[in-house]
Design an enzyme around this catalytic site. Structure first.
Site, PDB file in Angstrom:
ATOM      1  N   GLY A 279     -71.913 105.893   1.447  1.00 46.52           N
ATOM      2  CA  GLY A 279     -71.949 104.698   0.603  1.00 46.52           C
ATOM      3  C   GLY A 279     -71.259 103.516   1.275  1.00 46.52           C
ATOM      4  N   ASP A 280     -70.187 103.810   2.018  1.00 45.16           N
ATOM      5  CA  ASP A 280     -69.487 102.737   2.727  1.00 45.16           C
ATOM      6  C   ASP A 280     -70.371 102.149   3.819  1.00 45.16           C
ATOM      7  OD1 ASP A 280     -67.316 103.508   1.129  1.00 45.16           O
ATOM      8  OD2 ASP A 280     -66.577 104.889   2.667  1.00 45.16           O
TER       9      ASP A 280
ATOM     10  N   THR B 169     -76.792 101.895  -6.743  1.00 48.38           N
ATOM     11  CA  THR B 169     -77.242 102.961  -5.846  1.00 48.38           C
ATOM     12  C   THR B 169     -77.512 104.212  -6.670  1.00 48.38           C
ATOM     13  OG1 THR B 169     -74.966 103.622  -5.341  1.00 48.38           O
ATOM     14  CG2 THR B 169     -75.987 102.008  -3.878  1.00 48.38           C
TER      15      THR B 169
ATOM     16  N   GLY C  28     -61.216 106.127   4.640  1.00 45.76           N
ATOM     17  CA  GLY C  28     -60.840 105.011   3.771  1.00 45.76           C
ATOM     18  C   GLY C  28     -62.027 104.077   3.639  1.00 45.76           C
TER      19      GLY C  28
ATOM     20  N   GLY D 159     -62.389 100.926   3.164  1.00 43.82           N
ATOM     21  CA  GLY D 159     -62.362  99.682   3.934  1.00 43.82           C
ATOM     22  C   GLY D 159     -62.579  99.940   5.414  1.00 43.82           C
TER      23      GLY D 159
ATOM     24  N   GLU E 137     -59.556 100.530  -3.419  1.00 43.78           N
ATOM     25  CA  GLU E 137     -58.454 101.427  -3.045  1.00 43.78           C
ATOM     26  C   GLU E 137     -57.215 100.631  -2.652  1.00 43.78           C
ATOM     27  OE1 GLU E 137     -60.911 105.391  -1.629  1.00 43.78           O
ATOM     28  OE2 GLU E 137     -60.260 103.991  -0.088  1.00 43.78           O
TER      29      GLU E 137
ATOM     30  N   GLY F  53     -68.308 114.161   8.550  1.00 41.06           N
ATOM     31  CA  GLY F  53     -67.287 113.122   8.574  1.00 41.06           C
ATOM     32  C   GLY F  53     -67.819 111.802   8.054  1.00 41.06           C
TER      33      GLY F  53
ATOM     34  N   GLY G  50     -78.464 107.451  -5.288  1.00 45.48           N
ATOM     35  CA  GLY G  50     -78.544 108.675  -4.483  1.00 45.48           C
ATOM     36  C   GLY G  50     -79.957 108.896  -3.974  1.00 45.48           C
TER      37      GLY G  50
HETATM   38  O1  RIB Z   1     -65.952 106.658   0.691  1.00 49.42           O
HETATM   39  C1  RIB Z   1     -65.411 107.702   1.441  1.00 49.42           C
HETATM   40  C2  RIB Z   1     -63.941 107.504   1.619  1.00 49.42           C
HETATM   41  O2  RIB Z   1     -63.325 107.580   0.354  1.00 49.42           O
HETATM   42  C3  RIB Z   1     -63.231 108.545   2.457  1.00 49.42           C
HETATM   43  O3  RIB Z   1     -63.216 108.239   3.831  1.00 49.42           O
HETATM   44  C4  RIB Z   1     -61.852 108.609   1.820  1.00 49.42           C
HETATM   45  O4  RIB Z   1     -60.830 108.139   2.652  1.00 49.42           O
HETATM   46  C5  RIB Z   1     -61.957 107.778   0.540  1.00 49.42           C
HETATM   47  O5  RIB Z   1     -61.424 106.514   0.710  1.00 49.42           O
HETATM   48 NA    NA Z   2     -71.324 111.822   6.868  1.00 49.48          NA
END
Ligand code: RIB
Ligand code: NA
Length: 298
Positions: free
Chosen positions: A248-249, A217, A40, A42, A140, A284, A219
């Site tokens: 990206g998160d 961004t 997710g 967040g 989201e 992951g 890439g």
């Molecule tokens: O940005 C990656 C995330 O996007 C994943 O962890 C998935 O849950 C979606 O929210």
């Molecule tokens: Na990764």
């Protein structure tokens, strides 16, 4: 401030399958064994910031179920304050993810409890919002909830938004962003038909929509950062990608944290690019995010 970063956003159980190639419509392909990871956008941002050493809190909603427990455990293990994570109302959000041999992913999110994080929940969390130097959000969760975050933010705190998945944004949300962080796809959705064709154009046109600063961004090409002082290209760090999910998160979280610490936009983005580079070399999302020591060693 009690927190360097408060993340308001989604928490998903990521159901991940590796594939040689993605199926087309009406087609079936075989993939790898199923992996279940906490994810997710967040929850990922919160774990990424905490692992780097930021004092971090999360405002989110998960279901009263095993996936919710998985997400809470992973936040706590990273050192995130989860007092703001609400439980119940719907099942925990789920992301169905395929990862191909180049490390690229495709994601479908079923929002579940994320869709029940309401403007009322934000109002009830006003003290939490007031105790963070920087507040970051993604899309989201309902847009009304993000609008309430912007209304509730005290003067002097900084707001960072990654509008993913993208949709048109109200002027008040755009004006609050410092920065607005987008990839090419998100830039094109926000800008519509006359987006133009170069990152420089996108950054210029996005700034004209009201944010105080913009990060595009790109890439493998890095990131273009822009504010009233002009635009600078921050180069990417070259690595072999294994799984780009969540990179990206981690970029956004690292950027938000360094900006809160007083760094200039280009410097914060250069640091964030290193964080994202480590994340793509491991499988992951949350499990792949580096500590500050690992970033320094890159
Ligand atoms: O940005 C990656 C995330 O996007 C994943 O962890 C998935 O849950 C979606 O929210
Ligand atoms: Na990764």
């Amino acid at each position: 401030y009690e927190y360097d970063l408060l993340v308001v956003g989604s928490a998903n159980a990521d159901l991940v399958i590796g594939v040689e190639r993605r199926p087309g419509a009406g087609e079936t392909v075989l993939g790898t064994d199923l992996a279940l990871h906490p994810g997710g956008k967040g929850a990922n941002q919160a774990v990424a910031a905490a692992r780097l050493g930021a004092r971090t809190a999360l405002l989110a909603r998960v279901g009263d179920d095993a996936h919710g427990t998985l997400l809470l455990d992973s936040q706590r293990a990273a050192g995130v304050d989860t007092a703001g994570v609400l439980v119940g109302g719907a099942p925990t959000g789920v992301a169905l993810i395929t990862v191909d041999p180049s490390g690229d992913n495709s994601i479908v999110v079923s929002p579940g409890a994320n869709g029940r994080l309401t403007p009322d929940d934000v109002r009830a969390a006003a003290p939490l919002l007031g105790s963070a130097r920087v507040v970051s959000a993604q899309l989201e969760i309902p847009l009304e909830t993000v609008e309430e975050v912007v209304r509730t933010l005290p003067a002097g705190s900084r707001f960072v938004l990654n509008p993913s998945p993208p949709r048109p944004l109200p002027p008040a949300v755009l004006a609050a962003c410092d920065p607005l962080i987008v990839n090419e796809h998100e830039a094109r959705v926000l800008l519509g038909a006359d987006a133009g064709d170069t990152p420089g154009r996108w950054a210029e046109a996005l700034l004209a929509l009201g944010p105080r600063s913009v990060v595009v961004t790109l890439g493998g090409e890095g990131a273009l950062v822009a504010d009233s002082a002009g635009a600078v290209l921050v180069p990417a760090v070259r690595v072999d990608a294994v799984d780009t999910t969540g990179a990206g998160d981690s970029f956004t979280a690292a950027l938000a944290w360094r900006l809160g610490a007083g760094e200039r936009l280009a410097d914060a983005a250069a640091y964030a690019a290193r964080v994202g580079a480590v994340a793509v070399t491991r499988e992951g999302a949350q499990a792949s995010f580096p500590t500050a020591e690992e970033v320094a060693a890159l």
